[in-house]
Design a protein around this motif. Structure first.
Motif, short mmCIF file in Angstrom:
data_model
loop_
_atom_site.label_atom_id
_atom_site.label_comp_id
_atom_site.label_asym_id
_atom_site.label_seq_id
_atom_site.Cartn_x
_atom_site.Cartn_y
_atom_site.Cartn_z
N THR A 14 0.86 -1.18 0.00
CA THR A 14 0.00 0.00 0.00
C THR A 14 0.89 1.23 0.00
O THR A 14 1.90 1.28 0.70
N TYR A 16 1.00 5.73 -0.30
CA TYR A 16 0.29 7.00 -0.16
C TYR A 16 0.63 7.83 -1.38
O TYR A 16 1.83 7.99 -1.72
N ASN A 18 -1.01 11.41 -3.52
CA ASN A 18 -2.02 12.44 -3.83
C ASN A 18 -3.27 12.33 -2.95
O ASN A 18 -4.39 12.36 -3.43
N GLY A 19 -3.05 12.19 -1.65
CA GLY A 19 -4.15 12.20 -0.70
C GLY A 19 -4.91 10.89 -0.57
O GLY A 19 -5.96 10.85 0.07
N GLN A 20 -4.40 9.82 -1.19
CA GLN A 20 -5.09 8.54 -1.14
C GLN A 20 -4.14 7.41 -0.81
O GLN A 20 -2.94 7.49 -1.08
N ILE A 22 -3.26 3.73 -2.00
CA ILE A 22 -3.46 2.93 -3.21
C ILE A 22 -2.68 1.62 -3.08
O ILE A 22 -1.66 1.55 -2.40
N LYS A 80 1.82 9.21 5.01
CA LYS A 80 0.81 10.28 4.97
C LYS A 80 1.10 11.33 6.03
O LYS A 80 1.04 12.53 5.76
#
Length: 187
Positions: A14, A16, A18-20, A22, A80
């Protein structure tokens, strides 16, 4: 064993970006050029200078169709938090992959197991998923994104022009070499 010309090994992680959060796997690195950029840890000292330098050059990499993936053994949650609190890291638009299981760091042979951290490893991967450039720096030595960009351009050129090679200090537009018996002893 050298990792040059070996195919990247499977992983799932996983990131981080652009704010997400993924999901990323080795499949995401295939079909285009990729840079996998390992660093020891978030919230440290040399690491943010390197990642900011990459962020400042990211548009140039994107013009070449190159994606950048930074990786540390921190979690995507830590990435993040760092992105949200550091002006330097806040510039990053590329994926920041968390590798808390050490899978990716082991795959690329950069894990410092006793510390649970990754070495400063840089890997350039071609569209077939094969590693074309490997660079490992000691922990106290930061990397230069412009020099990496120059090397990526050379790798792309050689990939697209079989039979040609790029000499030392080659820059885009410079002459290349076509190795042959006629060149032996003449360089």
């Amino acid at each position: 064993m050298s990792l040059i010309n070996t195919e990247i090994k499977p992983f799932q992680a996983t990131a981080y970006q652009n704010g997400q959060f993924i999901d990323i796997s080795e499949a995401d690195l295939k079909g285009k050029w990729s840079v996998v950029f390992f660093y020891p840890a978030d919230f440290t000292f040399v690491c943010p200078t390197e990642l900011e330098d990459l962020a400042d050059q990211y548009a140039e990499f994107q013009k070449l169709g190159v994606d950048i993936y930074s990786v540390s053994t921190d979690t995507h949650f830590t990435h993040k938090a760092w992105h949200d609190t550091s002006d330097a890291i806040g510039k990053i638009q590329y994926a920041m992959i968390g590798d808390p299981t050490w899978t990716i760091s082991k795959n690329f042979e950069v894990l410092i197991e006793a510390e649970g951290l990754a070495d400063r490893g840089t890997f350039v991967i071609d569209p077939e998923g094969k590693i074309q450039i490997v660079e490992i720096n000691a922990g106290g030595i930061g990397r230069d994104a412009q020099e990496l960009l120059r090397k990526v351009k050379a790798a792309v050129y050689v990939y697209n022009h079989p039979g040609e090679v790029c000499p030392a200090k080659w820059k885009e537009g410079d002459a290349t070499l076509a190795p042959s018996i006629d060149l032996v002893g003449k360089i």
